[in-house]
Design a protein around this motif. Structure first.
Motif, mmCIF file in Angstrom:
data_model
loop_
_atom_site.group_PDB
_atom_site.id
_atom_site.type_symbol
_atom_site.label_atom_id
_atom_site.label_comp_id
_atom_site.label_asym_id
_atom_site.label_seq_id
_atom_site.Cartn_x
_atom_site.Cartn_y
_atom_site.Cartn_z
ATOM 1 N N PHE A 132 18.118 65.788 -18.181
ATOM 2 C CA PHE A 132 18.405 67.213 -17.804
ATOM 3 C C PHE A 132 19.624 67.363 -17.483
ATOM 4 O O PHE A 132 20.129 68.359 -17.940
ATOM 5 N N GLN A 133 20.329 66.624 -16.423
ATOM 6 C CA GLN A 133 21.637 66.844 -16.221
ATOM 7 C C GLN A 133 22.515 66.851 -17.250
ATOM 8 O O GLN A 133 23.438 67.412 -17.034
ATOM 9 N N SER A 134 22.328 65.882 -18.087
ATOM 10 C CA SER A 134 23.199 65.786 -19.234
ATOM 11 C C SER A 134 23.268 67.164 -20.171
ATOM 12 O O SER A 134 24.411 67.133 -20.747
ATOM 13 N N GLN A 135 22.396 67.866 -20.343
ATOM 14 C CA GLN A 135 22.738 69.154 -20.929
ATOM 15 C C GLN A 135 23.972 69.993 -20.318
ATOM 16 O O GLN A 135 24.731 70.502 -20.944
ATOM 17 N N TYR A 136 23.884 69.913 -19.015
ATOM 18 C CA TYR A 136 25.219 70.545 -18.277
ATOM 19 C C TYR A 136 26.355 69.936 -18.723
ATOM 20 O O TYR A 136 27.489 70.571 -18.875
ATOM 21 N N ILE A 137 26.387 68.631 -18.365
ATOM 22 C CA ILE A 137 27.620 67.897 -18.977
ATOM 23 C C ILE A 137 28.012 68.106 -20.248
ATOM 24 O O ILE A 137 29.331 67.818 -20.617
ATOM 25 N N LYS A 138 27.321 68.025 -21.181
ATOM 26 C CA LYS A 138 27.767 68.293 -22.429
ATOM 27 C C LYS A 138 28.313 69.682 -22.615
ATOM 28 O O LYS A 138 29.156 69.933 -23.538
ATOM 29 N N SER A 139 27.629 70.637 -22.187
ATOM 30 C CA SER A 139 28.201 72.282 -22.227
ATOM 31 C C SER A 139 29.650 72.183 -21.604
ATOM 32 O O SER A 139 30.310 73.066 -22.065
ATOM 33 N N LEU A 140 29.729 71.396 -20.281
ATOM 34 C CA LEU A 140 30.872 71.713 -19.634
ATOM 35 C C LEU A 140 31.348 70.202 -19.348
ATOM 36 O O LEU A 140 31.172 69.580 -18.163
ATOM 37 N N PRO A 141 31.921 69.410 -20.323
ATOM 38 C CA PRO A 141 32.551 68.212 -19.976
ATOM 39 C C PRO A 141 33.446 68.108 -18.683
ATOM 40 O O PRO A 141 34.246 68.777 -18.254
ATOM 41 N N LEU A 142 33.235 66.790 -18.048
ATOM 42 C CA LEU A 142 33.966 66.469 -16.797
ATOM 43 C C LEU A 142 35.648 66.041 -17.270
ATOM 44 O O LEU A 142 36.215 66.288 -16.392
ATOM 45 N N HIS A 143 35.804 65.726 -18.554
ATOM 46 C CA HIS A 143 37.250 65.537 -19.072
ATOM 47 C C HIS A 143 37.149 65.331 -20.388
ATOM 48 O O HIS A 143 36.240 65.418 -21.198
ATOM 49 N N THR A 144 38.570 65.707 -21.106
ATOM 50 C CA THR A 144 38.772 65.800 -22.419
ATOM 51 C C THR A 144 38.372 64.640 -23.088
ATOM 52 O O THR A 144 38.236 64.392 -24.291
ATOM 53 N N SER A 145 38.331 63.467 -22.537
ATOM 54 C CA SER A 145 37.808 62.283 -23.214
ATOM 55 C C SER A 145 36.635 61.958 -23.024
ATOM 56 O O SER A 145 36.113 60.992 -23.768
ATOM 57 N N GLN A 146 35.896 62.915 -22.701
ATOM 58 C CA GLN A 146 34.131 62.508 -22.673
ATOM 59 C C GLN A 146 33.696 62.513 -23.998
ATOM 60 O O GLN A 146 33.910 63.164 -25.064
ATOM 61 N N GLU A 147 32.750 61.482 -24.210
ATOM 62 C CA GLU A 147 32.030 61.155 -25.476
ATOM 63 C C GLU A 147 30.714 60.459 -25.161
ATOM 64 O O GLU A 147 30.659 59.586 -24.244
ATOM 65 N N ILE A 148 29.662 60.654 -25.946
ATOM 66 C CA ILE A 148 28.544 60.334 -25.810
ATOM 67 C C ILE A 148 28.229 58.979 -26.548
ATOM 68 O O ILE A 148 28.673 58.703 -27.648
ATOM 69 N N VAL A 149 27.853 57.714 -25.737
ATOM 70 C CA VAL A 149 27.960 56.580 -26.150
ATOM 71 C C VAL A 149 26.233 55.995 -26.546
ATOM 72 O O VAL A 149 26.142 55.064 -26.912
ATOM 73 N N PHE A 150 25.651 56.806 -25.707
ATOM 74 C CA PHE A 150 24.237 56.236 -25.823
ATOM 75 C C PHE A 150 23.255 57.519 -25.352
ATOM 76 O O PHE A 150 23.680 58.283 -24.293
ATOM 77 N N GLU A 151 22.108 57.692 -25.985
ATOM 78 C CA GLU A 151 21.059 59.012 -25.544
ATOM 79 C C GLU A 151 19.869 58.481 -25.973
ATOM 80 O O GLU A 151 19.457 58.180 -27.217
ATOM 81 N N ASP A 152 18.873 58.693 -25.181
ATOM 82 C CA ASP A 152 17.586 58.760 -25.261
ATOM 83 C C ASP A 152 16.650 59.931 -24.609
ATOM 84 O O ASP A 152 17.509 60.726 -24.359
ATOM 85 N N THR A 153 15.526 59.916 -24.562
ATOM 86 C CA THR A 153 14.847 61.008 -23.984
ATOM 87 C C THR A 153 14.808 60.870 -22.634
ATOM 88 O O THR A 153 14.688 62.095 -21.839
ATOM 89 N N LYS A 154 15.278 59.905 -21.835
ATOM 90 C CA LYS A 154 15.188 59.841 -20.632
ATOM 91 C C LYS A 154 16.832 59.769 -19.859
ATOM 92 O O LYS A 154 17.136 60.753 -18.955
ATOM 93 N N ASN A 155 17.764 59.467 -20.652
ATOM 94 C CA ASN A 155 19.078 59.317 -20.034
ATOM 95 C C ASN A 155 20.553 59.638 -21.050
ATOM 96 O O ASN A 155 19.896 59.302 -22.370
ATOM 97 N N CYS A 156 21.389 59.833 -20.708
ATOM 98 C CA CYS A 156 22.534 59.847 -21.765
ATOM 99 C C CYS A 156 23.723 59.352 -21.106
ATOM 100 O O CYS A 156 23.998 59.413 -19.896
#
Length: 296
Positions: free
Chosen positions: A225-249
């Motif tokens: 749930f929280q990851s949706q907000y982090i994706k839309s407004l990254p904490l830093h320009t270096s942000q990248e997704i390294v793992f994602e499933d239905t529960k966590n990112c």
């Protein structure tokens, strides 16, 4: 035609082409529809468009070219994309305020103290002309009120605050000072040689203006749930997704793990877990334990 109309047209052209490449006819139709909404004079000819593209390249450092193969105009380069986006955003807010009546009943802004923006014009003038400046600065830490004389290098924004990046003549080092804590600003006529200091490079791994810890890889696990907000407004320009499933990112960063970033992590409470490095994981754990002790 008022200068505001020209700038408004430039911004509409940029926003349209950021959304999708367009033929001249599509651009013309889009601008005419915006003209009906705003009342600005936005109609263009082929000759006007070419003049506008030159102005956009100069003012916004955004290069728009005609793709002959596809028959469309498209943005091919934006040298300073993020700062320009912020400038355009601010201009659009000001324009919206001009268009609407009784704005206080429709637009609710955060109430906050002056951020020292009254110093921006003078400091930018001093930076452009390499003039030494002096001021009184109020520190939240150990110095209290102290007079400073510095060579200004740049202005940096961080977390809704503005900072002067400069060479402190007393400390003989690069420092930053919050504009909201500057008073009695004086621009002298004493010039200094331009510094080779690269502000963008120096702060590229910073969260805010702190860089005292070595930059390193940081991995945070957010709830889905929280990851949706982090994706839309990254904490830093270096942000990248390294793992994602239905529960966590899991998000990876390359940053300085400083106090400001620790406070940012704690803000998300049970929705975030530090996975790496171990030192930051332990620091956050200790802070949480200290907080728990306050309520026991």
């Amino acid at each position: 035609m008022a200068k505001r109309d020209f700038i408004q047209r430039y911004i509409f052209i940029i926003n349209r082409l950021k959304s999708r490449a367009s033929t001249f006819e599509e651009l013309q139709d889009y601008l005419l529809r915006q003209q009906q909404i705003t009342g600005d004079k936005l109609e263009i000819s082929q000759r006007t468009l070419q003049r506008d593209l030159n102005e956009i390249r100069s003012l916004f450092e955004t290069d728009i070219q005609y793709n002959r193969k596809e028959g469309v105009y498209e943005i091919v380069e934006s040298i300073t994309e993020k700062p320009i986006e912020r400038i355009i955003e601010s201009y659009e807010i000001i324009n919206a305020l001009n268009y609407s009546n009784n704005i206080s009943q429709k637009l609710y802004l955060e109430q906050r103290k002056n951020q020292g923006t009254e110093h921006l014009h003078g400091l930018l003038y001093a930076i452009d002309n390499h003039f030494e400046v002096s001021f009184t600065h109020h520190s939240y830490w150990k110095d209290g009120l102290k007079n400073r004389t510095v060579h200004p290098i740049a202005i940096k924004e961080s977390q809704k605050r503005w900072y002067l990046v400069c060479h402190d003549l007393d400390k003989k080092e690069i420092r930053n000072f919050g504009l909201d804590r500057i008073t009695y600003l004086k621009i002298s006529d004493k010039k200094f040689s331009k510094y080779s200091f690269d502000v963008k490079d120096y702060y590229q791994h910073a969260f805010g203006v702190e860089t005292y810890e070595p930059a390193q890889k940081i991995v945070l696990k957010f709830t889905a749930f929280q990851s949706q907000y982090i994706k839309s407004l990254p904490l830093h320009t270096s942000q990248e997704i390294v793992f994602e499933d239905t529960k966590n990112c899991h998000f990876a960063y390359f940053m300085h793990p400083t106090h400001d970033f620790e406070m940012e992590i704690l803000k998300y409470g049970e929705h975030v877990t530090v996975l790496a490095p171990e030192s930051l994981k332990q620091t956050i754990s200790n802070r949480i334990n200290d907080m728990m002790a306050l309520y026991n």
